[in-house]
Design an enzyme around this catalytic site. Structure first.
Site, PDB file in Angstrom:
ATOM      1  N   HIS A 277       0.678  -1.161  -0.115  1.00  0.00           N
ATOM      2  CA  HIS A 277      -0.029  -0.033   0.069  1.00  0.00           C
ATOM      3  C   HIS A 277       1.005   1.351  -0.146  1.00  0.00           C
ATOM      4  O   HIS A 277       1.072   2.055  -1.021  1.00  0.00           O
ATOM      5  CB  HIS A 277      -0.818   0.103   1.138  1.00  0.00           C
ATOM      6  CG  HIS A 277      -1.813   0.993   1.252  1.00  0.00           C
ATOM      7  ND1 HIS A 277      -2.196   1.847   0.201  1.00  0.00           N
ATOM      8  CD2 HIS A 277      -2.913   1.488   2.312  1.00  0.00           C
ATOM      9  CE1 HIS A 277      -3.068   2.617   0.534  1.00  0.00           C
ATOM     10  NE2 HIS A 277      -3.515   2.309   1.774  1.00  0.00           N
ATOM     11  N   HIS A 327      -1.995  -0.026 -11.925  1.00  0.00           N
ATOM     12  CA  HIS A 327      -2.870   0.093 -10.825  1.00  0.00           C
ATOM     13  C   HIS A 327      -3.949  -0.815 -10.906  1.00  0.00           C
ATOM     14  O   HIS A 327      -4.386  -1.150 -11.868  1.00  0.00           O
ATOM     15  CB  HIS A 327      -3.349   1.709 -11.108  1.00  0.00           C
ATOM     16  CG  HIS A 327      -4.043   2.219  -9.502  1.00  0.00           C
ATOM     17  ND1 HIS A 327      -5.231   1.984  -9.613  1.00  0.00           N
ATOM     18  CD2 HIS A 327      -3.394   2.924  -8.621  1.00  0.00           C
ATOM     19  CE1 HIS A 327      -5.459   2.630  -8.411  1.00  0.00           C
ATOM     20  NE2 HIS A 327      -4.376   3.202  -7.711  1.00  0.00           N
ATOM     21  N   ASP A 386       3.039   6.262  -7.724  1.00  0.00           N
ATOM     22  CA  ASP A 386       4.407   5.947  -6.940  1.00  0.00           C
ATOM     23  C   ASP A 386       5.362   6.150  -7.977  1.00  0.00           C
ATOM     24  O   ASP A 386       6.743   6.239  -7.623  1.00  0.00           O
ATOM     25  CB  ASP A 386       4.195   4.395  -6.508  1.00  0.00           C
ATOM     26  CG  ASP A 386       3.106   4.363  -5.387  1.00  0.00           C
ATOM     27  OD1 ASP A 386       3.265   5.097  -4.413  1.00  0.00           O
ATOM     28  OD2 ASP A 386       2.452   3.439  -5.482  1.00  0.00           O
TER      29      ASP A 386
END
Length: 450
Positions: A277, A327, A386
């Site tokens: 996460h 994702h 990210d």
């Protein structure tokens, strides 16, 4: 410490391994979606929210088709929110906090009063830093953050009052002090575990969240305007994401039990700490570090070969992943990644890191193509938030240890909004069903057991 009982622990571990293995076929047989995601990757609906929405598909006569990713905060596109404050050359995090909590954009007067309120609340109880952070230094920043959040319960005169007014007060205080808890925890780690000089700098009332973070973290307290604005923008993009992410769902689940704010937020922090996460951007940066140490990254064919080895579990951590790619919801694009890419480019120019940014760009273009060749995909793959956030944090000189706590500094906003939403809707305790697949058996008296 436990060497004497280690053999017994090993035996118990073997028993545990043999006791808790469920065949993947059973999930299909009972129509149970692991991870609360169906076979097409869609999240199983568990609730309703007005706080944020993700759009990754469009309805057509031929069914749903992937589209450019969109993220909405209280119905407003995050691209428009960012474009608004960025083009006006001002900070946007506090405005975003207001929007997520109160479902409206503040006017100039409301925003000014709200910023002054957060500045006023940006203080910790007397002796808290000394007693709860400096006297109990730790090596893991997320654990320190969780511990200090729970400790604040003892300093609250009304910790268990779950009225909207009291929970809002608690949430505003946590939003205000999270940067202090994260930075002070890191400073204590540097001093007590790494032997570096200790300095604790108080926040300044005239500064916002992003500026105070850099001011408190850096020994000289200095930063450029671009650095502060890009950190502020990153906080905006991490503040909330659709309600179904693991830590926000955790907030809903724990809040539904009627527990206090500090326990609910500590539970969310425990979720965010998980590398699946909150720690993904660290993996991205470390993957690129390994790449740059292993091959000549100016040779693009060598980079392509390295990416292929990543997918074949022959490079880096051998997990078969190109970190920062793909994702759970987005397919064609992650709007947060698109925005951060432009920020990373601007920061790379200021820092003289254009070559490294060009490498990231090449990987962003090449990785989806290689993944499509190697994997059976039900949707497209593109860089996620990210991919560029880790690069930005590193160019800002932020340590790895603070990457995930910085995520929390931002996401406390979304958690707060969802906690208040759960309380105000007075829902039932969240208790999903599990199907037991263990056959029944008879009780055996102890003298007959083998």
């Amino acid at each position: 410490m436990y060497s004497e009982i280690n053999p017994y622990i090993e035996k118990l571990t073997e028993l545990s391994d043999n006791s808790n293995s469920i065949s993947p076929d059973m999930y299909k047989e009972h129509k149970v979606f692991r991870g609360l995601r169906d076979l097409n990757g869609n999240g199983v609906v568990t609730g309703l929210t007005e706080i944020s929405r993700i759009k990754a598909k469009e309805k057509t006569p031929d069914g749903d088709v992937p589209c450019e990713g969109q993220l909405f905060y209280r119905g407003i596109s995050v691209r428009d929110i960012v474009g608004g404050f960025w083009n006006e050359q001002r900070f946007g995090f506090e405005e975003t906090v207001y929007l997520l909590l109160f479902s409206k954009l503040p006017d100039a007067k409301e925003l000014g009063h709200f910023c002054r309120t957060l500045a006023y609340m940006r203080t910790l109880p007397d002796s808290f830093t000394r007693d709860m952070i400096l006297k109990a230094p730790g090596r893991d920043m997320m654990n320190i953050l969780s511990r200090t959040v729970l400790a604040l319960y003892a300093y609250d005169d009304e910790p268990d009052d779950t009225s909207t007014a009291n929970v809002l007060r608690q949430c505003l205080h946590l939003i205000s002090v999270f940067p202090m808890l994260a930075v002070y925890g890191y400073q204590s780690y540097l001093h007590y575990h790494l032997g570096q000089d200790l300095f604790i700098r108080n926040p300044r009332q005239e500064l916002g969240t992003a500026e105070n973070l850099l001011h408190m973290l850096r020994e000289n307290g200095e930063y450029s305007e671009l650095e502060a604005r890009i950190l502020d923008l990153a906080l905006v993009l991490h503040a909330e994401h659709g309600g179904g992410n693991n830590s926000t769902f955790t907030t809903h689940v724990v809040t539904s039990s009627g527990t206090d704010t500090y326990s609910a937020i500590a539970a969310a922090l425990g979720s965010l700490k998980g590398p699946r996460h909150g720690g993904a951007n660290i993996k991205v940066v470390k993957m690129f570090d390994d790449m740059q140490q292993t091959i000549d990254t100016s040779d693009r064919s060598a980079v392509r070969e390295y990416l292929t080895k990543l997918l074949d579990k022959e490079a880096f951590d051998c997990a078969g992943l190109i970190y920062g790619m793909g994702h759970a919801v987005y397919s064609r694009s992650d709007p947060r990644a698109d925005i951060l890419k432009q920020c990373a480019k601007a920061l790379a120019v200021e820092k003289g890191n254009e070559e490294e940014f060009a490498l990231f760009e090449y990987v962003a273009e090449t990785a989806p193509e290689l993944i499509a060749e190697k994997r059976k995909m039900y949707k497209g793959v593109s860089p996620n938030v990210d991919f560029y956030s880790g690069l930005i944090y590193r160019m800002l000189g932020l340590p790895y240890e603070l990457f995930t706590p910085l995520f929390a500094v931002s996401r406390i906003t979304g958690w707060s909004a969802h906690r208040i939403e759960e309380i105000q809707n007075n829902g039932k305790i969240i208790r999903p069903a599990y199907i037991s697949v263990k056959p029944e058996s008879k009780y055996i008296p102890i003298n007959r057991r083998q």
